[in-house]
Design an enzyme around this catalytic site. Structure first.
Site, mmCIF file in Angstrom:
data_model
loop_
_atom_site.group_PDB
_atom_site.id
_atom_site.type_symbol
_atom_site.label_atom_id
_atom_site.label_comp_id
_atom_site.label_asym_id
_atom_site.label_seq_id
_atom_site.Cartn_x
_atom_site.Cartn_y
_atom_site.Cartn_z
ATOM 1 N N ASN A 123 46.116 40.674 35.823
ATOM 2 C CA ASN A 123 46.933 39.462 35.784
ATOM 3 C C ASN A 123 46.362 38.475 36.806
ATOM 4 O OD1 ASN A 123 48.861 37.498 35.819
ATOM 5 N ND2 ASN A 123 50.448 38.746 36.805
ATOM 6 N N TRP A 124 45.733 37.438 36.288
ATOM 7 C CA TRP A 124 45.068 36.478 37.190
ATOM 8 C C TRP A 124 46.012 35.407 37.710
ATOM 9 C CZ3 TRP A 124 39.289 34.843 36.642
ATOM 10 C CH2 TRP A 124 38.487 35.964 36.861
ATOM 11 N N LYS A 125 47.261 35.463 37.297
ATOM 12 C CA LYS A 125 48.263 34.489 37.764
ATOM 13 C C LYS A 125 47.700 33.062 37.632
ATOM 14 C CE LYS A 125 49.911 37.968 40.920
ATOM 15 N NZ LYS A 125 51.228 38.236 41.427
ATOM 16 N N HIS A 130 57.616 38.707 33.693
ATOM 17 C CA HIS A 130 57.075 38.911 35.044
ATOM 18 C C HIS A 130 58.069 38.345 36.056
ATOM 19 C CE1 HIS A 130 54.478 38.663 38.534
ATOM 20 N NE2 HIS A 130 53.648 39.491 37.918
ATOM 21 N N GLU A 174 57.670 36.656 38.592
ATOM 22 C CA GLU A 174 57.409 35.266 38.990
ATOM 23 C C GLU A 174 57.936 34.299 37.931
ATOM 24 O OE1 GLU A 174 53.244 35.862 39.831
ATOM 25 O OE2 GLU A 174 53.777 36.950 41.650
ATOM 26 N N GLU A 206 57.341 46.979 37.766
ATOM 27 C CA GLU A 206 56.831 46.230 38.912
ATOM 28 C C GLU A 206 57.971 45.943 39.893
ATOM 29 O OE1 GLU A 206 52.932 44.048 37.959
ATOM 30 O OE2 GLU A 206 54.555 42.676 37.549
ATOM 31 N N GLY A 256 52.365 41.673 45.512
ATOM 32 C CA GLY A 256 51.671 40.831 46.491
ATOM 33 C C GLY A 256 51.973 41.151 47.950
ATOM 34 N N SER A 316 50.863 45.547 44.084
ATOM 35 C CA SER A 316 49.912 45.814 45.172
ATOM 36 C C SER A 316 48.941 46.961 44.893
ATOM 37 C CB SER A 316 50.661 46.073 46.483
ATOM 38 O OG SER A 316 51.296 44.900 46.908
ATOM 39 N N GLY A 329 47.383 42.486 39.965
ATOM 40 C CA GLY A 329 47.324 41.048 40.249
ATOM 41 C C GLY A 329 46.124 40.730 41.119
ATOM 42 N N GLY A 330 46.388 40.489 42.413
ATOM 43 C CA GLY A 330 45.357 40.068 43.370
ATOM 44 C C GLY A 330 44.037 40.802 43.237
HETATM 45 C C1 PEP Z 1 51.399 41.205 39.373
HETATM 46 O O1 PEP Z 1 51.429 40.010 39.594
HETATM 47 O O2 PEP Z 1 51.700 41.637 38.260
HETATM 48 C C2 PEP Z 1 50.983 42.107 40.444
HETATM 49 C C3 PEP Z 1 51.139 43.376 40.276
HETATM 50 O O3 PEP Z 1 50.444 41.526 41.560
HETATM 51 P P1 PEP Z 1 49.747 42.269 42.811
HETATM 52 O O4 PEP Z 1 48.868 43.339 42.258
HETATM 53 O O5 PEP Z 1 48.984 41.193 43.482
HETATM 54 O O6 PEP Z 1 50.850 42.835 43.643
#
Ligand code: PEP
Length: 250
Positions: free
Chosen positions: A11-13, A99, A101, A168, A174, A211, A232-233
């Site tokens: 997930n590149w957000k 999600h 967010e 999640e 994050g 994370s 994500g990150g």
């Molecule tokens: C996400 O945005 O779905 C996610 C899991 O982010 P991160 O891995 O950065 O916590």
């Protein structure tokens, strides 16, 4: 489940541009290595570069998805939005729905349900995100929240083959924090039980997100009731993303 069939959803957000498409070369090369050929990799970049990713991954095993869609199925006077039909038409096979967010910026369980129904109608695989926030966790409400989100989100859904549930925990996204192996296993088991009550005998695919990185993947990949990861990150750096996949295969 064996380690060899894990899903890795990137997930590149709201990150990435045309130049970042070049960074995918490494991942494409990696995905062709026979040892890792069975890893199912899905990239979810922002809408602006969705087409570039689709083009780049043509003739590879890597799939592409969007990060959200509007709940109206088709077209209409909805400025700034993109429908599941449009996402499918451009060549995506997946879409992330619910999600945290997006929930923070106004997605309700009812909207999420409509988005899921329209996505399935357009033959997209849905990565349906659920998870408790810190306040709910502290009040011991995790199971109740997961059950509520699943029941509302999957209301009237008939084709469960298209559903990937992504657990999640909001407090984990994050933050660099993950729950203990034991707690995570238990929460995934609860999700499986809730899903079993909705659709007995269906083998749901459950992903974990929050994370995930190249350091904690050793521990996370030992949890046997997880089918893959939503990342994500760490997915934006090809080396880290590749490392995560490699370490999941041990
Ligand atoms: C996400 O945005 O779905 C996610 C899991 O982010 P991160 O891995 O950065 O916590």
């Amino acid at each position: 489940m064996t380690n060899k069939y894990k899903y890795f959803v990137a997930n590149w957000k709201m990150y990435g541009n045309k130049k970042s498409v070049n960074s995918l070369k490494k991942v494409i090369k990696f995905s062709k290595m026979s040892k890792f050929k069975t890893a199912k990799i899905v990239y979810c970049p922002p809408y602006t570069i969705l087409g570039d990713f689709i083009k780049k991954f043509k003739n590879t095993n890597i799939k592409v998805g969007a990060q959200d869609c509007h709940f109206i199925d088709g077209e209409g006077p909805y400025t700034g939005f993109v429908s599941s039909k449009m996402i499918k038409q451009i060549g995506s096979q997946y879409v992330i729905i619910g999600h945290s967010e997006q929930r923070k910026s106004g997605d309700t369980d009812i909207k999420i349900n409509k988005k899921i129904l329209s996505s399935i109608n357009n033959n997209l695989n849905v990565i349906f995100c659920i998870g408790e926030n810190l306040k709910q966790k502290k009040k011991n409400l995790t199971k109740k929240i997961l059950s509520y989100q699943i029941k509302k989100g999957l209301n009237k859904v008939k084709n469960f083959n298209k559903i990937f549930v992504a657990y999640e925990p909001v407090w984990s996204i994050g933050s660099g924090k993950i729950q203990s192996e034991k707690e995570l296993f238990k929460n995934i088991e609860s999700i499986r039980l809730i899903l079993k009550n909705i659709k007995n005998r269906h083998q749901f695919k459950i992903l974990y997100g929050g994370s995930v990185n190249d350091k904690n993947i050793n521990l996370l990949s030992k949890i046997k009731n997880i089918d893959g990861f939503l990342i994500g990150g760490a997915s934006q750096k090809p080396n880290k993303f590749i490392d995560i996949i490699k370490k999941s295969y041990i």
